[in-house]
Write a protein that holds these residues in place. Structure first.
Motif, PDB file in Angstrom:
ATOM      1  N   GLU A 280       0.842  -1.215   0.000  1.00 14.29           N
ATOM      2  CA  GLU A 280       0.000   0.000   0.000  1.00 14.29           C
ATOM      3  C   GLU A 280       0.864   1.247   0.000  1.00 14.29           C
ATOM      4  OE1 GLU A 280      -3.924   0.939   2.388  1.00 14.29           O
ATOM      5  OE2 GLU A 280      -2.240   1.718   3.541  1.00 14.29           O
ATOM      6  N   ILE A 281       0.412   2.269  -0.727  1.00 12.87           N
ATOM      7  CA  ILE A 281       0.969   3.597  -0.465  1.00 12.87           C
ATOM      8  C   ILE A 281      -0.120   4.412   0.213  1.00 12.87           C
ATOM      9  CG2 ILE A 281       2.376   3.498  -2.570  1.00 12.87           C
ATOM     10  CD1 ILE A 281       0.793   6.075  -3.422  1.00 12.87           C
ATOM     11  N   SER A 282       0.302   5.302   1.083  1.00 14.21           N
ATOM     12  CA  SER A 282      -0.632   6.246   1.676  1.00 14.21           C
ATOM     13  C   SER A 282       0.028   7.620   1.564  1.00 14.21           C
ATOM     14  CB  SER A 282      -0.918   5.852   3.124  1.00 14.21           C
ATOM     15  OG  SER A 282      -1.942   6.673   3.616  1.00 14.21           O
ATOM     16  N   GLN A 283      -0.266   8.246   0.422  1.00 18.49           N
ATOM     17  CA  GLN A 283       0.343   9.544   0.120  1.00 18.49           C
ATOM     18  C   GLN A 283      -0.295  10.620   0.996  1.00 18.49           C
ATOM     19  OE1 GLN A 283       2.819  10.218  -2.344  1.00 18.49           O
ATOM     20  NE2 GLN A 283       2.824  12.206  -1.329  1.00 18.49           N
ATOM     21  N   LYS A 284       0.537  11.465   1.573  1.00 17.55           N
ATOM     22  CA  LYS A 284       0.026  12.580   2.376  1.00 17.55           C
ATOM     23  C   LYS A 284       0.117  13.830   1.510  1.00 17.55           C
ATOM     24  CE  LYS A 284      -0.241   9.448   5.365  1.00 17.55           C
ATOM     25  NZ  LYS A 284      -1.533   8.799   5.556  1.00 17.55           N
ATOM     26  N   TYR A 285      -1.035  14.417   1.199  1.00 17.09           N
ATOM     27  CA  TYR A 285      -1.075  15.592   0.333  1.00 17.09           C
ATOM     28  C   TYR A 285      -1.222  16.860   1.162  1.00 17.09           C
ATOM     29  CZ  TYR A 285      -1.686  12.522  -3.681  1.00 17.09           C
ATOM     30  OH  TYR A 285      -1.497  11.573  -4.652  1.00 17.09           O
TER      31      TYR A 285
END
Ligand SMILES: C[S@@+](CC[C@H](N)C(=O)[O-])C[C@H]1O[C@@H](n2cnc3c(N)ncnc32)[C@H](O)[C@@H]1O
Length: 321
Positions: A280-285
């Motif tokens: 999984e990626i969990s990109q923080k924008y």
């Protein structure tokens, strides 16, 4: 689309797709498994437990923001509106929107998890007596149409849970553009997105002390064993979550703890000691990044709400006429 097939065919085509994705993902030099496969029945239940963990601030923080801003969201809702939720899971945050907006007459939750959709439908139709719940089982990245009988109604999209973070920058633009095409002109979309913050808080959120996230991650291998005749030894893999500060991204991995092989979907795969499967990626924008992505997808960014600590953001996007 899956929902147009009879149930047996849906199950068979879903299983074929799962087998194809696993064979492909485990054949690359960097092995990977698409993250939407987390959410079979045990995985969905484990995710619900994650949302209750002390370390996992996103769910309670987003709920707090929604409680504070829901009257502003409700102000723009017209009579007969259809609420479309992408990756609805247990639909618990949806209650806040529905309670504040009696003008919403139809709710379309879209999710890969049939169990979650079934229980959300039962719960919400009991609680909101004038609401029709019409779930769509399937991948929200490939939905191209809503039920035709709803085509004339105003539409409000809802995409909470920072599920947008499972998409890197370019895929997120494509996803938001797809949602805009699905929801149509003059629609609105409310998106919840986790923000960048100290690595300590982030890594703890994905590496909880009770090991629930580890169980959630390892359940992917359990699901392969159950559904694709897999032979993974779950005790020979461990969960890891790392934060890339420069990229602003959490990555989740399953790490092989010895040289080993496992069979899945009729193929045998080798794993070296220490080799990682990306899950999984969990990109923080940042707020500005998310607004830029939304603009590139054709949305007009409007209001943004955050909590006092600046942990999480909720965005309102408009689709031009
Ligand atoms: C992070 S959880 C969020 C659940 C809920 N929206 C919340 O805010 O608590 C992600 C949800 O999206 C669903 N999901 C993930 N990827 C999906 C996809 N590609 N298509 C449909 N549903 C998906 C999962 O089954 C899960 O219920």
């Amino acid at each position: 689309m899956d929902q147009e097939l009879p149930p047996d065919n849906v199950a068979a085509s879903g299983e074929r797709r799962f087998a194809t994705d696993i064979r492909a993902g485990l054949s690359h030099a960097q092995k990977s498994i698409p993250c939407h496969y987390f959410y079979d029945e045990p995985g969905s239940l484990l995710f619900e437990q994650i949302t209750q963990l002390d370390e996992y601030y996103p769910s309670r923080t987003e709920t707090g923001i929604l409680q504070a801003c829901v009257s502003e969201i409700a102000a723009g809702v017209r009579e007969g509106t259809v609420l479309v939720e992408f990756g609805s899971g247990s639909s618990v945050k949806t209650d806040l929107i529905l309670a504040a907006c009696p003008e919403i007459r139809v709710y379309i939750p879209i999710d890969v998890s049939t169990t979650m959709l079934d229980s959300a439908k039962r719960r919400l139709e009991t609680k909101f007596l004038t609401l029709a719940v019409e779930p769509l089982v399937g991948d929200f990245t490939s939905q191209t149409a809503l039920p035709r009988h709803l085509s004339q109604r105003p539409r409000l999209g809802f995409f909470p849970g920072s599920t947008i973070g499972n998409f890197g920058h370019e895929p997120a633009v494509a996803l938001l553009a797809g949602f805009r095409a699905l929801l149509g002109p003059r629609s609105r979309l409310i998106v919840g997105a986790d923000l960048r913050k100290s690595p300590e808080i982030l890594v703890a959120a994905y590496n909880d002390a009770a090991g629930v996230t580890a169980a959630f991650n390892l359940n992917l291998l359990g699901r392969i064993n159950r559904e694709l005749g897999g032979t993974f030894d779950l005790s020979a893999f461990r969960h890891d979550a790392t934060y890339d500060v420069a990229a602003g991204r959490i990555d989740m991995w399953l790490v092989s703890m010895r040289d080993q092989s496992a069979t899945a979907a009729g193929q045998t795969f080798q794993f070296a000691n220490g080799e990682r499967i990306h899950t999984e990626i969990s990109q923080k924008y940042s707020i500005e990044e998310l607004r830029r992505l939304a603009s590139r997808a054709g949305w007009k960014p409007d209001k943004v709400w955050t909590d006092q600590q600046g942990l999480f953001s909720v965005h309102e996007l408009h689709s031009p006429a």
